[in-house]
Design an enzyme around this catalytic site. Structure first.
Site, short mmCIF file in Angstrom:
data_model
loop_
_atom_site.label_atom_id
_atom_site.label_comp_id
_atom_site.label_asym_id
_atom_site.label_seq_id
_atom_site.Cartn_x
_atom_site.Cartn_y
_atom_site.Cartn_z
N GLU A 1 -5.80 3.94 7.22
CA GLU A 1 -7.32 3.11 6.87
C GLU A 1 -8.27 1.45 6.77
O GLU A 1 -8.69 1.12 7.89
CB GLU A 1 -8.47 3.86 5.65
N ASP B 1 -8.87 -4.60 0.19
CA ASP B 1 -8.59 -6.66 0.15
C ASP B 1 -7.75 -6.67 1.20
O ASP B 1 -7.37 -8.16 1.80
CB ASP B 1 -6.74 -5.86 -0.81
N ARG C 1 -20.50 13.91 12.61
CA ARG C 1 -21.17 13.43 11.32
C ARG C 1 -21.68 12.51 11.57
O ARG C 1 -23.11 12.98 10.53
CB ARG C 1 -20.16 12.74 10.23
N LEU D 1 -6.44 11.34 7.96
CA LEU D 1 -5.03 11.87 7.38
C LEU D 1 -3.96 11.36 8.78
O LEU D 1 -2.83 11.23 9.29
CB LEU D 1 -4.91 13.10 6.51
N HIS E 1 -18.42 6.11 3.44
CA HIS E 1 -17.04 7.27 3.60
C HIS E 1 -15.99 6.91 3.98
O HIS E 1 -15.02 6.73 3.21
CB HIS E 1 -17.45 8.53 3.90
N GLN F 1 -18.89 4.74 8.14
CA GLN F 1 -19.02 6.37 8.73
C GLN F 1 -20.09 6.89 7.06
O GLN F 1 -19.49 6.41 6.09
CB GLN F 1 -18.11 7.22 8.72
N LEU G 1 -17.88 13.22 -3.48
CA LEU G 1 -17.72 13.45 -1.89
C LEU G 1 -18.13 14.76 -1.92
O LEU G 1 -17.07 16.59 -2.31
CB LEU G 1 -16.58 13.84 -1.12
N HIS H 1 -21.04 10.01 5.80
CA HIS H 1 -20.38 11.55 5.24
C HIS H 1 -21.81 11.94 4.49
O HIS H 1 -22.65 11.69 4.66
CB HIS H 1 -19.44 11.91 3.90
N GLY I 1 1.56 4.49 3.93
CA GLY I 1 2.29 3.31 3.46
C GLY I 1 3.57 3.89 3.38
O GLY I 1 5.08 3.32 3.51
N PHE J 1 -13.35 22.18 11.46
CA PHE J 1 -14.00 20.90 11.00
C PHE J 1 -15.02 20.17 11.69
O PHE J 1 -15.25 20.75 13.13
CB PHE J 1 -12.90 19.79 10.60
N GLY K 1 0.74 -1.47 -0.27
CA GLY K 1 -0.37 -0.31 0.38
C GLY K 1 1.37 1.08 0.33
O GLY K 1 1.40 1.49 0.72
N ALA K 2 0.92 1.92 -0.97
CA ALA K 2 1.26 3.19 -1.04
C ALA K 2 0.80 4.64 -1.22
O ALA K 2 0.64 5.27 -2.23
CB ALA K 2 2.60 3.26 -2.53
N GLY K 3 0.14 4.31 -0.86
CA GLY K 3 -0.79 5.81 -0.30
C GLY K 3 -0.20 6.07 1.32
O GLY K 3 0.92 6.28 1.29
N ARG L 1 -15.76 8.83 13.09
CA ARG L 1 -14.25 9.11 12.86
C ARG L 1 -14.66 10.99 12.91
O ARG L 1 -15.20 11.29 12.15
CB ARG L 1 -13.53 8.91 11.62
N GLU M 1 -16.49 18.41 4.02
CA GLU M 1 -16.63 19.02 5.56
C GLU M 1 -16.18 20.40 5.71
O GLU M 1 -17.07 21.52 6.30
CB GLU M 1 -16.60 18.02 6.40
C1 FAD Z 1 -13.40 11.52 -0.97
C2 FAD Z 1 -12.32 11.50 0.20
C3 FAD Z 1 -11.87 13.22 0.62
C4 FAD Z 1 -11.68 12.84 2.12
N1 FAD Z 1 -11.08 14.01 2.48
C5 FAD Z 1 -10.14 13.32 4.01
C6 FAD Z 1 -9.69 14.98 4.95
O1 FAD Z 1 -9.94 15.85 3.88
N2 FAD Z 1 -8.57 14.68 5.65
C7 FAD Z 1 -9.11 13.68 6.31
O2 FAD Z 1 -8.07 13.80 7.29
N3 FAD Z 1 -9.22 12.44 5.71
C8 FAD Z 1 -10.16 12.63 4.63
N4 FAD Z 1 -10.69 11.61 3.63
C9 FAD Z 1 -9.65 10.11 4.49
C10 FAD Z 1 -8.70 9.27 3.15
O3 FAD Z 1 -8.48 10.07 2.65
C11 FAD Z 1 -8.29 7.96 3.46
O4 FAD Z 1 -8.71 7.22 5.24
C12 FAD Z 1 -6.94 8.12 4.00
O5 FAD Z 1 -6.76 8.87 2.66
C13 FAD Z 1 -6.43 6.72 3.36
O6 FAD Z 1 -4.71 6.23 3.01
P1 FAD Z 1 -4.75 5.53 3.63
O7 FAD Z 1 -2.59 5.01 3.60
O8 FAD Z 1 -4.77 4.50 5.07
O9 FAD Z 1 -4.62 4.44 2.42
P2 FAD Z 1 -4.92 4.95 0.84
O10 FAD Z 1 -4.57 5.69 -0.28
O11 FAD Z 1 -6.17 4.64 -0.51
O12 FAD Z 1 -4.10 4.01 0.18
C14 FAD Z 1 -4.57 2.41 -0.67
C15 FAD Z 1 -3.29 1.40 -0.98
O13 FAD Z 1 -3.23 0.33 -0.96
C16 FAD Z 1 -2.49 -0.51 -2.07
N5 FAD Z 1 -3.18 -1.82 -1.83
C17 FAD Z 1 -4.75 -1.79 -2.19
N6 FAD Z 1 -4.88 -2.62 -1.72
C18 FAD Z 1 -4.09 -3.11 -2.56
C19 FAD Z 1 -3.75 -4.98 -2.92
N7 FAD Z 1 -3.95 -5.92 -2.62
N8 FAD Z 1 -2.47 -4.92 -3.32
C20 FAD Z 1 -1.06 -3.82 -3.84
N9 FAD Z 1 -1.61 -2.67 -2.65
C21 FAD Z 1 -2.63 -3.02 -2.46
C22 FAD Z 1 -3.08 0.68 -3.13
O14 FAD Z 1 -3.29 0.89 -4.40
C23 FAD Z 1 -2.88 2.17 -2.37
O15 FAD Z 1 -1.39 2.97 -2.69
C24 FAD Z 1 -11.30 11.36 2.91
C25 FAD Z 1 -11.91 10.12 2.05
C26 FAD Z 1 -12.75 10.69 0.68
C27 FAD Z 1 -12.64 8.91 -0.19
#
Ligand code: FAD
Length: 569
Positions: free
Chosen positions: A369, A208, A273, A386, A337, A227, A239, A229, A15, A114, A10-12, A380, A242
């Site tokens: 997440e 996953d 929320r 974030l 959401h 949640q 979305l 939203h 990660g 917020f 996971g590279a969000g 939340r 907020e």
């Molecule tokens: C529209 C929207 C707006 C939001 N705004 C806010 C905000 O303003 N402030 C806030 O705090 N939160 C906000 N959130 C929530 C927040 O954005 C997310 O909860 C958070 O960014 C999740 O980050 P993460 O690194 O956990 O996962 P993600 O950023 O979802 O990254 C998941 C990673 O896992 C990888 N992955 C998944 N499954 C596999 C697999 N099987 N094999 C290999 N790779 C895989 C994906 O490719 C990705 O790189 C928002 C959410 C949404 C939907």
């Protein structure tokens, strides 16, 4: 394949933050993502990231209290304290990495209000905060030289003798399956939003990692806490941040009344929320809605502020609803959401408990997440996710790197693990077309979840959802994939994802049926009150196989300094 000390899946934001920290500790790190890293869902985060900075007269304790109250007292207070104490430092680190946050009139980092918080402590980059941070972090990843598996899809975790020793993944470009050995694995695979239809989440949010960890032996915790939203566009579920209400936008019913005055007279539109979503659904159900929606009115903010601070929302209004928000209110309604529950971890990101109070898998970590630390409990607060990703991503990265130091891998049978996944993929591809499709099953799952596990729930509806999910699982086991190739076969990926989604959906329903009270986002019409005497506890599900219900256990909520109170806004 080379052996890694730390493999991050996971590279969000979670990660990447974990990978950077593990690398800083001297570990050999690899980072995997099923999409290009900057397409990770963190990219969608609009409104901002919370931190209580002392130079603003804010206190981490106040942020923590707001978070505890937001969670409806289900969040673990030791974890919430960690998150809120470390928020300021993490925010400054992001700035030093190169994130250009918005400034106030004095040139200091600016904040916006917020929901559910008594102070404006949300730092932001216009309404593209996630995108701004994600790109900066990816630059840091490239600079570090961390090994990248971009557009690789993880299909299985490899667990031997109770320890995670790597994963099996498919390179999407070629269809090649490989075993990647690693002393530790960090799951940072994000949420499961698309288990519901509609959802604000991207199509890739398919749970996953939650399903992988669950099947590998780690419990899923508080999965019933989903949640909705308050401000999403009807139909598409896109979305509206907020941040719009944070900047001062109002919610109106069909009579032009700011109805939140009747539900949350102090915080109004900025109540938590779950409270705002229930208020909207009540207005709609009692006939004060407008075509199944209520209205978000931004007009009084003025065109300059809207274009500067809510530019993406302005465009979303035009593109997805045909509404110019500087001139007319926009129809919105609650939409799925965020998943508060997830893979059980401790405050170091570990998916096992050295004290044995719950069972897990050594060497496996989770953050972001997909994980449940738990800092969000029953609900939340906006802009705390974030924060969760970067604080607990960093902690997981550091702990995994240290743990890996003196834990060499045993001799492993790579071929066995690759073969297992190959067989699964070949079986799926070999199936004859029986007229059913992955898309149809996915849609039926999503709409069922929205109908019965949405803002209001009750026993009968959730039981109906469980029956439907069981039937969909049977259909899934017979469904075919039309594209039989191995090169960039997105139909195959969709089919593999649906397997994980059905697993997560069932976990949500089972947990929902178990919790016989209303708390946070879990509002049961048949048990409308919060019941601290019986339910001030976490629900843990342990997987027991595809055809058996999970084993259910409980853990007490950690209370440090804020005993439960009545929750009013
Ligand atoms: C529209 C929207 C707006 C939001 N705004 C806010 C905000 O303003 N402030 C806030 O705090 N939160 C906000 N959130 C929530 C927040 O954005 C997310 O909860 C958070 O960014 C999740 O980050 P993460 O690194 O956990 O996962 P993600 O950023 O979802 O990254 C998941 C990673 O896992 C990888 N992955 C998944 N499954 C596999 C697999 N099987 N094999 C290999 N790779 C895989 C994906 O490719 C990705 O790189 C928002 C959410 C949404 C939907």
């Amino acid at each position: 394949m080379q052996e890694y000390h730390v493999l991050v899946i996971g590279a969000g934001l979670a990660g990447m933050r974990a990978a950077l920290e593990a690398h800083k500790q001297g570990a050999r790190v690899a980072l995997m993502s099923k999409v290009h890293p900057v397409r990770s869902h963190s990219n969608a985060a609009q409104g901002g990231i919370n931190a209580a900075l002392t130079d603003r007269g804010d206190r981490w304790e106040d942020h923590a209290y707001d978070t505890v109250k937001g969670s409806d007292w289900l969040g673990d207070q030791d974890a919430i304290e960690v998150m809120c104490k470390e928020a300021g430092q993490e925010l400054i680190s992001l700035e030093h990495m190169g994130v250009i946050f918005n400034r106030d009139e004095q040139g200091r980092l600016g904040t916006r209000a917020f929901g559910g918080q008594r102070r404006a402590r949300t730092f932001f980059v216009a309404d593209i905060t996630g995108q701004a941070i994600l790109h900066v972090m990816y630059e840091q990843i490239l600079k570090s030289g961390i090994a990248l598996f971009e557009e690789w899809f993880c299909t299985d975790l490899v667990v031997e003798n109770g320890r995670c020793v790597g994963c099996v993944a498919m390179e999407i470009r070629t269809g090649r399956v490989a075993f990647i050995p690693a002393r530790t694995v960090i799951l940072a695979t994000g949420g499961l939003g698309r288990v519901f239809e509609p959802s604000t989440n991207a199509l890739i949010c398919t749970g996953d990692g939650m399903a992988l960890a669950y099947r590998a032996g780690v419990p899923l915790m508080d999965m019933e806490m989903v949640q909705y939203h308050p401000t999403t566009l009807k139909g598409s579920g896109v979305l509206i941040t907020e941040g719009a209400r944070g900047e001062g936008a109002y919610l109106l019913n069909k009579d032009g009344e700011r109805f939140m005055a009747r539900y949350a007279p102090t915080m109004m539109e900025l109540a938590s929320r779950d409270v705002v979503s229930r208020a909207e659904m009540t207005e709609i159900a009692e006939g004060r809605g407008v075509d199944g929606c209520v209205l978000l009115d931004c007009r009084h903010l003025g065109e300059k502020k809207i274009r500067e601070r809510l530019s993406q929302i302005y465009e979303i209004g035009l593109d997805f609803a045909g509404v110019d928000i500087t001139k007319e209110p926009i129809p919105i309604r609650p939409g799925m959401h965020y998943q508060m529950g997830g893979i059980k971890t401790d405050i170091w990101g570990r998916c096992w408990d050295p004290q044995g109070k719950w069972q897990g898998v050594e060497g496996l970590f989770a953050a972001g997440e997909c994980a449940c630390v738990s800092v969000h409990g029953g609900n939340r607060l906006g802009a705390n996710s974030l924060l969760d990703t970067v604080v607990f991503g960093r902690r997981a990265g550091a702990t995994a790197a240290q743990w890996a130091q003196d834990k060499p891998l045993p001799t492993l049978n790579d071929a066995h693990w690759v073969q297992k996944t190959e067989t699964r993929i070949r079986t799926l591809l070999a199936r004859e077309n029986n007229g059913d499709t992955v898309a149809r099953i996915r849609w039926e799952m999503g709409t069922t979840m929205d109908q019965f596990l949405g803002v209001f729930r009750e026993q009968e509806g959730m039981e109906q959802a469980l029956r439907t999910l069981r039937q969909l699982r049977q259909r899934y086991n017979k469904v075919s994939v039309r594209d039989k190739g191995r090169t960039f076969n997105t139909a195959l990926i969709f089919a593999l994802e649906l397997d994980y989604m059905l697993e997560c959906a069932e976990a949500i329903v089972r947990s929902g049926l178990e919790r016989k009270e209303s708390r946070g986002a879990h509002y049961r019409r048949d048990f409308p009150k919060r019941d601290d005497a019986n339910w001030l506890k976490h629900i843990l599900l342990y997987w027991r196989g595809e055809n058996d219900p999970p084993t259910i256990t409980y853990l007490p909520v950690t209370i440090t300094q804020w005993p439960p109170e009545k929750r009013v806004y």
